[in-house]
Design a protein around this motif. Structure first.
Motif, PDB file in Angstrom:
ATOM      1  N   GLY A   1       9.045  -0.334  -4.975  1.00 30.60           N
ATOM      2  CA  GLY A   1       9.809  -1.639  -5.924  1.00 30.60           C
ATOM      3  C   GLY A   1      11.408  -1.523  -5.575  1.00 30.60           C
ATOM      4  N   THR A   2      11.711  -0.647  -4.713  1.00 35.04           N
ATOM      5  CA  THR A   2      13.169  -0.618  -4.207  1.00 35.04           C
ATOM      6  C   THR A   2      13.439  -0.978  -2.944  1.00 35.04           C
ATOM      7  OG1 THR A   2      13.710   0.926  -6.142  1.00 35.04           O
ATOM      8  CG2 THR A   2      15.338   0.827  -4.125  1.00 35.04           C
ATOM      9  N   LEU A   3      12.801  -0.518  -1.857  1.00 36.11           N
ATOM     10  CA  LEU A   3      12.561  -0.687  -0.602  1.00 36.11           C
ATOM     11  C   LEU A   3      11.341  -1.332  -0.236  1.00 36.11           C
ATOM     12  CD1 LEU A   3      13.965   2.721   0.973  1.00 36.11           C
ATOM     13  CD2 LEU A   3      15.204   0.659   0.438  1.00 36.11           C
ATOM     14  N   VAL A   4      10.262  -1.008  -0.896  1.00 42.95           N
ATOM     15  CA  VAL A   4       9.035  -1.611  -0.321  1.00 42.95           C
ATOM     16  C   VAL A   4       8.464  -2.532  -1.609  1.00 42.95           C
ATOM     17  CG1 VAL A   4       6.513  -1.170   0.040  1.00 42.95           C
ATOM     18  CG2 VAL A   4       8.402   0.508   0.965  1.00 42.95           C
ATOM     19  N   ASP A   5       7.784  -3.631  -1.122  1.00 39.74           N
ATOM     20  CA  ASP A   5       7.328  -4.511  -2.135  1.00 39.74           C
ATOM     21  C   ASP A   5       5.837  -4.122  -2.427  1.00 39.74           C
ATOM     22  OD1 ASP A   5       6.922  -6.764  -3.897  1.00 39.74           O
ATOM     23  OD2 ASP A   5       7.039  -8.223  -2.273  1.00 39.74           O
ATOM     24  N   SER A   6       5.863  -3.091  -3.027  1.00 41.47           N
ATOM     25  CA  SER A   6       4.505  -2.443  -3.666  1.00 41.47           C
ATOM     26  C   SER A   6       4.198  -2.491  -4.958  1.00 41.47           C
ATOM     27  CB  SER A   6       4.399  -1.215  -3.096  1.00 41.47           C
ATOM     28  OG  SER A   6       5.492  -0.336  -3.501  1.00 41.47           O
ATOM     29  N   MET A   7       5.196  -2.745  -5.823  1.00 40.57           N
ATOM     30  CA  MET A   7       4.746  -2.362  -7.409  1.00 40.57           C
ATOM     31  C   MET A   7       3.827  -3.310  -7.937  1.00 40.57           C
ATOM     32  SD  MET A   7       6.217   0.071  -8.321  1.00 40.57           S
ATOM     33  CE  MET A   7       5.947  -0.015 -10.154  1.00 40.57           C
ATOM     34  N   GLN A   8       3.833  -4.704  -7.321  1.00 39.44           N
ATOM     35  CA  GLN A   8       2.707  -5.526  -7.912  1.00 39.44           C
ATOM     36  C   GLN A   8       1.403  -5.049  -7.545  1.00 39.44           C
ATOM     37  OE1 GLN A   8       2.957  -8.215 -10.040  1.00 39.44           O
ATOM     38  NE2 GLN A   8       0.727  -8.226 -10.007  1.00 39.44           N
ATOM     39  N   GLY A   9       1.084  -4.654  -6.190  1.00 38.21           N
ATOM     40  CA  GLY A   9      -0.178  -4.082  -5.895  1.00 38.21           C
ATOM     41  C   GLY A   9      -0.543  -2.801  -6.725  1.00 38.21           C
ATOM     42  N   PHE A  10       0.446  -1.915  -6.840  1.00 41.27           N
ATOM     43  CA  PHE A  10       0.139  -0.819  -7.608  1.00 41.27           C
ATOM     44  C   PHE A  10      -0.171  -1.059  -9.080  1.00 41.27           C
ATOM     45  CE2 PHE A  10       2.942   2.047  -4.771  1.00 41.27           C
ATOM     46  CZ  PHE A  10       2.071   1.867  -3.826  1.00 41.27           C
TER      47      PHE A  10
ATOM     48  N   ALA B   1      20.821  -0.558 -10.034  1.00 41.91           N
ATOM     49  CA  ALA B   1      19.380  -1.048 -10.201  1.00 41.91           C
ATOM     50  C   ALA B   1      19.238  -2.308  -9.160  1.00 41.91           C
ATOM     51  CB  ALA B   1      19.439  -1.581 -11.565  1.00 41.91           C
ATOM     52  N   ARG B   2      17.835  -2.184  -8.768  1.00 44.16           N
ATOM     53  CA  ARG B   2      17.357  -3.349  -7.961  1.00 44.16           C
ATOM     54  C   ARG B   2      16.361  -4.066  -8.838  1.00 44.16           C
ATOM     55  NH1 ARG B   2      15.908  -4.506  -1.964  1.00 44.16           N
ATOM     56  NH2 ARG B   2      15.021  -6.649  -2.506  1.00 44.16           N
ATOM     57  N   LEU B   3      16.606  -5.281  -9.073  1.00 38.35           N
ATOM     58  CA  LEU B   3      16.126  -6.250  -9.920  1.00 38.35           C
ATOM     59  C   LEU B   3      14.805  -6.696  -9.406  1.00 38.35           C
ATOM     60  CD1 LEU B   3      19.147  -8.017 -11.293  1.00 38.35           C
ATOM     61  CD2 LEU B   3      18.155  -5.840 -12.234  1.00 38.35           C
ATOM     62  N   GLY B   4      13.751  -6.817 -10.299  1.00 42.70           N
ATOM     63  CA  GLY B   4      12.634  -7.301  -9.685  1.00 42.70           C
ATOM     64  C   GLY B   4      11.482  -6.656 -10.780  1.00 42.70           C
ATOM     65  N   THR B   5      11.474  -5.421 -10.525  1.00 41.68           N
ATOM     66  CA  THR B   5      10.185  -4.839 -11.404  1.00 41.68           C
ATOM     67  C   THR B   5      10.816  -4.911 -12.836  1.00 41.68           C
ATOM     68  OG1 THR B   5       9.745  -3.145  -9.801  1.00 41.68           O
ATOM     69  CG2 THR B   5       8.941  -2.526 -12.187  1.00 41.68           C
ATOM     70  N   PHE B   6      11.842  -4.743 -13.154  1.00 33.86           N
ATOM     71  CA  PHE B   6      12.738  -4.900 -14.593  1.00 33.86           C
ATOM     72  C   PHE B   6      13.704  -5.856 -14.405  1.00 33.86           C
ATOM     73  CE2 PHE B   6      10.302  -0.840 -15.115  1.00 33.86           C
ATOM     74  CZ  PHE B   6       9.798  -1.044 -16.168  1.00 33.86           C
TER      75      PHE B   6
END
Length: 217
Positions: free
Chosen positions: A17-26, A184-189
């Motif tokens: 979620g910060t470096l890798v765009d994986s949070m949606q998949g997780f 904070a890297r925005l995206g997940t929140f």
């Protein structure tokens, strides 16, 4: 925040979620598993996973369902599935060049993740030359104080010389408790989600914004 940036020698990055765009998949995987083993509808399960993100999945399940009989089975299935999928996760578009640019500015870069260590090493492999240290979750060795203490010792730096970049509310809270400035890297929140914490922080949409801030100090 500019004064804190001036002192910085080390930037510690969360991974998912910060470096890798994986949070949606997780999130999708966790929702399926929570629905399967705990009879929670997938929409609610998705929100539960998101709200407790930032800690290992075993602790998320423990926090949500206590000593449920199916907890261990659910955790094992989640971690096994993540391990099989880790090679297919992709970095956010801004990350490879952003890491190189930050390194060129003279900063030590580290990864601190509560993803299992072997997963972290696999995912970070394409950009590992940018990092001084790559740390994942092991027993009694978690993102937070244990990782940060290790980084300080290995790189001979103080708390004041560190920054932590993460995407979760838990990341922000833990960083604040440990007196490490948080970005904070925005995206997940969303920015509004982070604002509710009432914690001073810089908010970015991508690493280019962070680099611009460093160039200003």
């Amino acid at each position: 925040m500019h004064d804190l940036l001036k002192q910085s020698r080390c930037i510690v990055f969360d991974l998912d979620g910060t470096l890798v765009d994986s949070m949606q998949g997780f999130n999708e995987l966790a929702s399926e598993i929570i629905n399967k083993y705990f009879a929670v509808d997938k929409q609610t399960a998705s929100q539960m996973y998101r709200d407790t993100s930032g800690i290992p999945f075993r602790y998320q399940i423990q926090k949500l369902f206590g000593d449920h009989d199916m907890a261990a089975t659910a955790v094992d299935e989640f971690e096994f599935s993540k391990l099989n999928d880790s090679r297919s996760t992709t970095f956010f578009e801004d990350v490879p060049k952003g890491l190189r640019d930050l390194g060129d500015l003279g900063y030590n870069l580290c990864v601190s993740s509560n993803n299992h260590h072997e997963n972290v090493e696999t995912v970070v492999e394409p950009v590992k030359e940018n990092f001084s240290l790559i740390l994942g979750y092991k027993d009694n060795f978690l993102k937070g104080k244990q990782h940060f203490d290790f980084i300080q010792k290995e790189l001979n730096i103080s708390t004041e010389q560190m920054l932590f970049v993460g995407d979760s509310l838990h990341d922000a809270q833990k960083s604040y408790e440990l007196k490490i400035p948080f970005i904070a890297r925005l995206g997940t929140f969303s920015a509004e989600d982070f604002d509710e914490l009432k914690i001073p922080m810089l908010k970015i949409d991508n690493l280019n914004m962070l680099i611009d801030h460093f160039k200003e100090v």
